[in-house]
Write an enzyme that holds these catalytic residues in place. Structure first.
Site, PDB file in Angstrom:
ATOM      1  N   CYS A  51       0.829  -1.217   0.000  1.00  0.00           N
ATOM      2  CA  CYS A  51       0.000   0.000   0.000  1.00  0.00           C
ATOM      3  C   CYS A  51       0.858   1.259   0.000  1.00  0.00           C
ATOM      4  CB  CYS A  51      -0.905   0.030   1.235  1.00  0.00           C
ATOM      5  SG  CYS A  51      -1.849  -1.471   1.479  1.00  0.00           S
ATOM      6  N   ASP A 293      -4.648 -11.664  -0.169  1.00  0.00           N
ATOM      7  CA  ASP A 293      -5.299 -11.247  -1.416  1.00  0.00           C
ATOM      8  C   ASP A 293      -5.719 -12.405  -2.312  1.00  0.00           C
ATOM      9  OD1 ASP A 293      -4.737  -8.758  -0.473  1.00  0.00           O
ATOM     10  OD2 ASP A 293      -3.331  -8.185  -2.053  1.00  0.00           O
ATOM     11  N   TYR A 436     -17.091  15.434  20.705  1.00  0.00           N
ATOM     12  CA  TYR A 436     -17.316  16.750  20.100  1.00  0.00           C
ATOM     13  C   TYR A 436     -16.496  17.832  20.803  1.00  0.00           C
ATOM     14  CZ  TYR A 436     -19.174  21.414  19.638  1.00  0.00           C
ATOM     15  OH  TYR A 436     -19.265  22.776  19.460  1.00  0.00           O
TER      16      TYR A 436
END
Length: 463
Positions: A51, A293, A436
């Site tokens: 990746c 994979d 938050y």
């Protein structure tokens, strides 16, 4: 099988994430006196991050070695007999042995096994087109591939690159080549880039790519890769046009590398990946496991098998296989299809089903899209963000989320991934107690704004 062996032998085919995770985990559970481990890898490298290759090519990662988690020497120091540049050419299931070839000498030999792990990975799709094997045409699946591409870039005079395909690899490689100072054209057969998103969300990626100076050619089928007098690739041709190229990168996607498994008669799914049970055992075979994979996995949202080639899954598969081979117990229950990427400062994320996935499995759904920001609107650095959410029509069950936006957008998809795994409804999601503060999100997080809108859409349809 040789009668002189007293301890069990584990043979691993493939030296990257799944294979070496399995070998390492099995070694942790069983010492060298109880278990012999032989691993074969046809490339030069082991336990590396495929990746990371686009970021290495683009210069964000300076050295190839930074992508290597564990070298062959480090594996050998842990009593794993790792044979690099050695390709397994045959699996003899009946005889419980594998045939291998040393790629340097050509010498062949058979190695018996008590337990076998198949971690052969995936291979880049190379369409059968004239010129596809010409010098200057590259796939980018392994570190060897990445090195070959960098060697070509260093030796090439021209600065024109064409990327074929606009999935994760295609988009990331296009940005890497822009960073290297190339003029980049992306030729893509789909309506918009990132076909893992719905086209309305892919359009946002298209806009960002053009903002980087990338030329996007959508709805185009490549017909030929014309070559010059020197035999090197010189262009990418479609039915309508020809795009000059000094280097071509194939980013069309990958297929499970299951040539050996198929020849050995092992069970494959409709995407040509190996089929396993929850313990990652190859179905119908007590002493053969497979991961990474080269396997198909259960999609927990749709209930069908999918091929999702990602390093996260491969490492988890390896852990599960290693535990089971080593005498423990572990399972891999499935995935929800979460992925995240970026183009320049635009973050791209998805989890669960797209509209066409939901239709294909017969689900009725509502789709809603909301515009929001990554932080409170008044706080410095607030970035725009688009969230698309799919909910099942009658039940309100969350089916999928796609997010495209600035910094702080991409990893919000993890909230949706957890909700999908838990089977939550969009109504249940509206009550999630998310963190938050103005530097982190608006008072209503964008995911929750989308969930509220989805609840309204489901209710409006008569539930």
């Amino acid at each position: 099988m040789s009668m002189s062996r007293t301890k069990e032998r584990l043979v691993v085919i493939g030296g990257d994430a799944a294979g070496m995770s399995a070998a390492s985990q099995a070694r942790r559970l069983k010492g060298p006196d109880a278990l012999e481990i032989v691993a074969f890898e046809r490339g030069h490298f082991t336990s590396y991050s495929a990746c990371g290759i686009p970021y290495w090519v683009g210069g964000d990662v300076a050295e190839r070695e930074q992508l290597i988690a564990r070298t062959p020497e480090e594996h050998r120091a842990r009593d794993i007999d790792l044979r690099i540049r050695t390709e397994v050419t045959e699996i003899d299931v009946e005889g419980a042995r594998v045939r291998s070839r040393d790629l340097a000498s050509g010498a062949e030999s058979w190695t018996p096994y008590d337990k076998l792990v198949i971690a052969t990975g995936a291979r880049p799709i190379r369409p059968q087109l004239p010129g596809v094997d010409a010098p200057g045409v590259h796939g980018v699946q392994t570190l060897d591939d990445g090195q070959a591409l960098l060697d070509t870039l260093a030796a090439t005079q021209g600065r024109r690159a064409v990327v074929v395909g606009a999935g994760y690899i295609g988009v990331e490689m296009a940005e890497a080549l822009i960073k290297r100072g190339y003029e980049v054209t992306v030729v893509n057969r789909s309506k918009e880039p990132m076909a893992t998103l719905d086209p309305d969300m892919g359009a946002l990626v298209h806009k960002a790519m053009e903002g980087l100076g990338i030329t996007m050619v959508n709805d185009a089928e490549v017909t030929e890769l014309p070559t010059g007098d020197d035999g090197r690739v010189r262009a990418v041709a479609t039915e309508d046009a020809e795009y000059p190229a000094d280097v071509v990168v194939l980013g069309i996607g990958v297929r499970p590398e299951t040539t050996l498994a198929k020849a050995a008669g092992l069970p494959l799914g409709e995407h040509h990946g190996l089929l396993t049970d929850l313990a990652m055992r190859v179905r119908g075979h007590e002493n053969i496991w497979a991961g990474g994979d080269c396997v198909e996995v259960l999609d927990l949202v749709s209930g069908s098998e999918r091929h999702i080639p990602l390093g996260t899954h491969a490492n988890k598969h390896g852990q599960v296989i290693g535990a089971n081979v080593g005498g423990g117990y572990a399972t891999f229950p499935g995935v929800v299809g979460t992925a995240v990427s970026k183009v320049c400062d635009l973050e791209i994320a998805r989890t669960g089903l797209r509209e066409k996935d939901a239709r294909r499995v017969g689900l009725q759904f509502e789709a809603v899209t909301v515009e929001s920001t990554s932080r409170a609107g008044y706080y410095p650095g607030a970035e725009p963000m688009t969230v698309k959410m799919l909910a099942e029509r009658r039940t309100g069950r969350l089916l999928g989320v796609q997010i495209v936006g600035g910094e702080g957008a991409g990893k919000r998809v993890d909230i949706a991934a957890v909700a999908l795994t838990a089977g939550m409804t969009v109504e249940q999601m509206t009550a999630l107690d998310l963190g938050y503060a103005p530097p982190f999100s608006p008072v209503w997080d964008p995911i929750l704004v989308a969930a509220r809108k989805a609840v309204a859409a489901v209710r409006a349809h008569g539930v």
